[in-house]
Design a protein around this motif. Sequence first.
Motif, PDB file in Angstrom:
ATOM      1  N   VAL A  31       0.826  -1.317  -0.102  1.00  0.00           N
ATOM      2  CA  VAL A  31       0.019   0.214   0.126  1.00  0.00           C
ATOM      3  C   VAL A  31       0.975   1.242   0.036  1.00  0.00           C
ATOM      4  O   VAL A  31       0.324   2.320  -0.381  1.00  0.00           O
ATOM      5  N   ARG A  32       2.192   1.262   0.396  1.00  0.00           N
ATOM      6  CA  ARG A  32       3.211   2.277   0.374  1.00  0.00           C
ATOM      7  C   ARG A  32       4.347   2.223  -0.470  1.00  0.00           C
ATOM      8  O   ARG A  32       4.653   1.006  -0.753  1.00  0.00           O
ATOM      9  N   ARG A  33       4.886   3.151  -0.972  1.00  0.00           N
ATOM     10  CA  ARG A  33       5.899   3.056  -1.852  1.00  0.00           C
ATOM     11  C   ARG A  33       6.990   2.541  -1.179  1.00  0.00           C
ATOM     12  O   ARG A  33       7.992   1.753  -1.721  1.00  0.00           O
ATOM     13  N   THR A  34       7.582   2.580  -0.112  1.00  0.00           N
ATOM     14  CA  THR A  34       8.524   1.929   0.799  1.00  0.00           C
ATOM     15  C   THR A  34       8.254   0.558   0.741  1.00  0.00           C
ATOM     16  O   THR A  34       9.280  -0.504   0.871  1.00  0.00           O
ATOM     17  N   GLU A  35       7.109   0.001   1.188  1.00  0.00           N
ATOM     18  CA  GLU A  35       6.800  -1.389   1.169  1.00  0.00           C
ATOM     19  C   GLU A  35       6.929  -1.986  -0.230  1.00  0.00           C
ATOM     20  O   GLU A  35       7.349  -3.079  -0.452  1.00  0.00           O
ATOM     21  N   LEU A  36       6.594  -1.161  -1.255  1.00  0.00           N
ATOM     22  CA  LEU A  36       7.070  -1.692  -2.575  1.00  0.00           C
ATOM     23  C   LEU A  36       8.246  -1.850  -2.944  1.00  0.00           C
ATOM     24  O   LEU A  36       8.815  -2.814  -3.571  1.00  0.00           O
TER      25      LEU A  36
END
Length: 227
Positions: free
Chosen positions: A201-206
């Motif tokens: 759900v977030r860019r860092t997780e991506l």
Amino acid sequence: MNVLLIEDHFCAREGVANLLKQLFADIQVSEAETIDQGLAIAESVPLSLVLLDVNLPGKDGLIGLKLFRQQFPNLCMVMFSGFDDKDLVLEALGLGAMGFISKNLPRVVFVEALQDVLAGKLYLPVSIINQSGLALNFGRSQLPNRHRTEPQTLGLTVREFEVLAAVVQGKSNKLIARQLGIQEQTVKNHLRPVFLKLGVVRRTELLVKVFEMGVVFGRPEVGNNKL
């Protein structure tokens, strides 16, 4: 291959520079003590990689990362530090670092980390991956090692994969749109299914998920070309 090493401690800088020269026969290493010195070098030397220390006098490594990404958005940037705090690592990734390499790594792991980022992979400390808590749909071993990942392997279209590659390089939606010749809203439209298909759900997780999957986008562009 031209590498810029930004490290304010003389002994550490000389040690890493000498190690790089021993490990890579075709390497040229430029050295800087501060961000401003590094930016000046980047204006005149066609770089393949910047190794950037976190703790620097004046402008620290994160500020330096932002400045380099603004001026040289296609340049491969890797943070280099004696510690690997999770928040620090994820912040560096969010700013566009292609890796975060600990100064405490064994020699062989250090070499592999550099090879990964130069081949277009992300590199993260194992400790950060263990803390991430992200569930994997499949492991790194199921993807080709150091060969460019095909979009369909991830269930993505070619355009979605292009947008994902630009996100990993730390580029904003506006810059991605400019690079690909599309509207900013179109970038957002492509990102929605990317997040959905990769389960984040977030860019860092991506970014962490991309690392865990061992995704390879192809060798980063050599040179400090500006968009």
